[in-house]
Design a protein around this motif. Structure first.
Motif: not given
Length: 97
Positions: A1-27
């Motif tokens: 399994m691939k592990k992708i790590l997104l990093v931002c200033a506080a870890g909050m602004s990327t949370s929505l993006l993580v969800n969108k990426m997870k949804d796409e991966a699932s699809q």
């Protein structure tokens, strides 16, 4: 399994993006772990990552992170600011993979 790590200033602004990426991966039937962390938490989360994507707001840290983690040979890239702003999970996932 691939592990992708997104990093931002506080870890909050990327949370929505993580969800969108997870949804796409699932699809697409892709088995991947995607996680968002604050830049201060990168050191404790980078182990086992296949790629590290930086939010555009901390893109200025790309060279510093590449130097600090060069021994791990993990690609570290800045997410395209337009794709980030549009929360284009499909495109960012494809680039990460």
């Amino acid at each position: 399994m691939k592990k992708i790590l997104l990093v931002c200033a506080a870890g909050m602004s990327t949370s929505l993006l993580v969800n969108k990426m997870k949804d796409e991966a699932s699809q697409q039937g892709i088995n991947v772990e995607i996680k968002a962390v604050a830049k201060e938490k990168l050191a404790e989360n980078i182990e086992g990552a296949h790629v590290v994507l930086l939010g555009p707001q901390i893109g200025y840290l790309e060279d510093d992170f590449k130097e600090a983690y060069s021994d791990l040979q993990i690609p570290i890239r800045v997410i395209n600011s337009i794709d980030y702003g549009m929360m284009n999970g499909k495109k960012i996932l494809a680039e990460a993979l």
